[in-house]
Design an enzyme around this catalytic site. Structure first.
Site, PDB file in Angstrom:
ATOM      1  N   LYS A  46      34.934  42.467  32.346  1.00  0.00           N
ATOM      2  CA  LYS A  46      34.336  41.074  33.095  1.00  0.00           C
ATOM      3  C   LYS A  46      33.569  41.685  34.249  1.00  0.00           C
ATOM      4  CE  LYS A  46      38.696  40.742  35.674  1.00  0.00           C
ATOM      5  NZ  LYS A  46      39.688  39.799  36.360  1.00  0.00           N
ATOM      6  N   TYR A 273      19.948  45.081  63.902  1.00  0.00           N
ATOM      7  CA  TYR A 273      19.882  43.966  64.584  1.00  0.00           C
ATOM      8  C   TYR A 273      20.976  43.757  65.564  1.00  0.00           C
ATOM      9  CZ  TYR A 273      16.891  42.005  60.779  1.00  0.00           C
ATOM     10  OH  TYR A 273      16.043  41.512  60.096  1.00  0.00           O
TER      11      TYR A 273
HETATM   12  C1  LIG Z   1      44.277  38.823  33.573  1.00  0.00           C
HETATM   13  C2  LIG Z   1      43.952  40.096  33.823  1.00  0.00           C
HETATM   14  N1  LIG Z   1      44.247  41.122  33.317  1.00  0.00           N
HETATM   15  C3  LIG Z   1      43.706  42.481  33.571  1.00  0.00           C
HETATM   16  C4  LIG Z   1      42.819  42.458  34.704  1.00  0.00           C
HETATM   17  C5  LIG Z   1      42.579  44.011  34.908  1.00  0.00           C
HETATM   18  O1  LIG Z   1      42.893  44.459  36.012  1.00  0.00           O
HETATM   19  P1  LIG Z   1      42.854  46.040  36.754  1.00  0.00           P
HETATM   20  O2  LIG Z   1      41.448  46.175  37.127  1.00  0.00           O
HETATM   21  O3  LIG Z   1      43.701  45.842  37.910  1.00  0.00           O
HETATM   22  O4  LIG Z   1      43.217  46.768  35.619  1.00  0.00           O
HETATM   23  C6  LIG Z   1      42.524  41.584  35.364  1.00  0.00           C
HETATM   24  C7  LIG Z   1      41.711  41.855  36.457  1.00  0.00           C
HETATM   25  O5  LIG Z   1      41.504  41.172  37.387  1.00  0.00           O
HETATM   26  C8  LIG Z   1      43.014  40.226  34.857  1.00  0.00           C
HETATM   27  O6  LIG Z   1      42.505  39.210  35.776  1.00  0.00           O
END
Ligand SMILES: Cc1ncc(COP(=O)(O)O)c(C=O)c1O
Length: 383
Positions: A46, A273
């Site tokens: 993601k 700045y």
């Molecule tokens: C539902 C869920 N599962 C797994 C993950 C993966 O987590 P990580 O990056 O800590 O492995 C996430 C990431 O936020 C998540 O929201």
């Protein structure tokens, strides 16, 4: 030594780039498979692969033996399918009703936690003539999203009884797995096991169980079940500094740019700045064409985060601006326009980790890599 001062002749140097080492991604997936076996590995890509580029990371992770991918939102899956990736893709967040048709068109595995959505999903699946694969998310303590543990059985029964829905998994998410001594993870897993036991007693088959993010996969063997959903560790970044020694992970990202301007400044002069940094001595300042619009947080300049130039650490000075930042390279600098500057990753014997930034900024490495901006070119050097 007199600095080689910037100027004439040279074309403008390139702006910033993020090199992503896909061999490191493959190495990390192999490590996670070893740690989690017999559980399988789902690579979480993601947010454009945590800033690394979802598609190249997804391909590298699958080639290295990950069997699932996960994204948060329906549109994130489309480019993966467009590239011909056929692996199962789990949607971690429940889609909006108006996205269900696209989710099915993309052959996604759909997370659901609002029972109201099941009817609409079943209708959309019936219209296509293919049952939708539903992953029921149970809230065992994160208190973000999920059905209550006490409601899970009724919702699972509703899924079982609907011809156009297939229960593909029942899953949960851990809130404090990155704190290995925190007993709440065991409490969450106990609630999850309770839900699974209720479903088993009711004769409901749960084909896949999953609860672990990277931290839980590395630190809590009981959380591994059938699949571990690993994001940050795939990118070679420990889920927390406390878990840095749990696996041999290789940081995949290297954020770099080239010096765009070099000048001499005098003791007592101030910079950037707000003129919030005052030089104590005569020195040389290098300007880099990367700023907070590219993900280098404004405060890092005031916090004197180091940058690597010529294989040595040099502190940022003054606030980071939108497109540029300044580095005190010292009075004896031999730094010139066009020299490579590394903000994250290795140069020579030195290395800067996202955790180093995160510690300064009182945040987490996730926020650091996800912030790398869209105009930073992603490069995938072949070894
Ligand atoms: C539902 C869920 N599962 C797994 C993950 C993966 O987590 P990580 O990056 O800590 O492995 C996430 C990431 O936020 C998540 O929201």
């Amino acid at each position: 030594m007199t600095p080689r001062v910037s100027g004439g002749g040279r074309p403008m140097p390139s702006r910033a780039w993020a090199e992503v080492d896909l061999d490191a991604i493959a190495h990390n997936v192999a490590q996670l498979r070893r740690v989690a076996a017999p559980a399988e590995v789902c690579a979480v890509v993601k947010a454009d692969g945590y800033g690394h580029g979802a598609a190249p990371v997804a391909r590298a992770a699958l080639a290295a033996g990950a069997t699932w991918l996960a994204v948060a939102q329906v549109p994130e899956a489309a480019p993966l399918r467009d590239l011909g990736i056929e692996a199962p893709i789990l949607l971690l967040s429940q889609p909006r009703p108006d996205e269900l048709d696209d989710a099915l068109e993309l052959d996604l595995d759909v997370t659901v936690y609002s029972p109201d959505l099941l009817r609409t999903l079943a209708d959309a699946a019936r219209a296509r003539g293919v049952a939708a694969r539903v992953h029921l998310k149970v809230d065992t303590g994160m208190r973000r999203v999920g059905v209550e543990p006490g409601d899970a059985l009724a919702v699972a029964e509703a899924i079982r009884d609907e011809r156009w829905l297939t229960l593909a998994s029942v899953w949960t998410h851990c809130a404090v797995a990155d704190e290995p001594d925190e007993p709440f993870t065991a409490e969450q897993l106990a609630r999850y096991d309770g839900v699974l036991a209720d479903l088993a007693a009711a004769g409901i088959d749960v084909p896949m169980r999953h609860a672990a993010n990277s931290a839980a996969a590395l630190a809590h063997p009981a959380a591994r079940y059938d699949l571990v959903r690993c994001g940050i560790s795939v990118y070679g970044i420990p889920p927390s500094p406390a878990l840095a020694d749990r696996a041999d992970l290789r940081q995949a990202v290297r954020l770099a740019t080239e010096v765009s301007f070099v000048k001499q400044v005098a003791a007592g002069e101030r910079i950037s700045y707000g003129l919030r940094h005052r030089f104590e001595r005569d020195t040389v300042v290098a300007t880099l064409p990367i700023g907070y619009a590219d993900g280098v947080f404004r405060r890092l300049g005031l916090l004197h985060q180091d940058v690597l130039i010529g294989g040595r650490r040099h502190p940022m000075v003054g606030v980071v601006t939108m497109d540029q930042l300044m580095v005190d390279v010292g009075p004896d600098a031999d730094v010139a326009v066009g020299d490579e500057a590394v903000l994250l990753g290795r140069q020579g014997d030195e290395r800067i980790t996202p955790d180093e930034w995160a510690a300064r900024l009182d945040t987490i490495s996730y926020e650091v890599v996800c912030a790398i901006g869209a105009r930073v070119e992603r490069r995938y050097p072949s070894p």
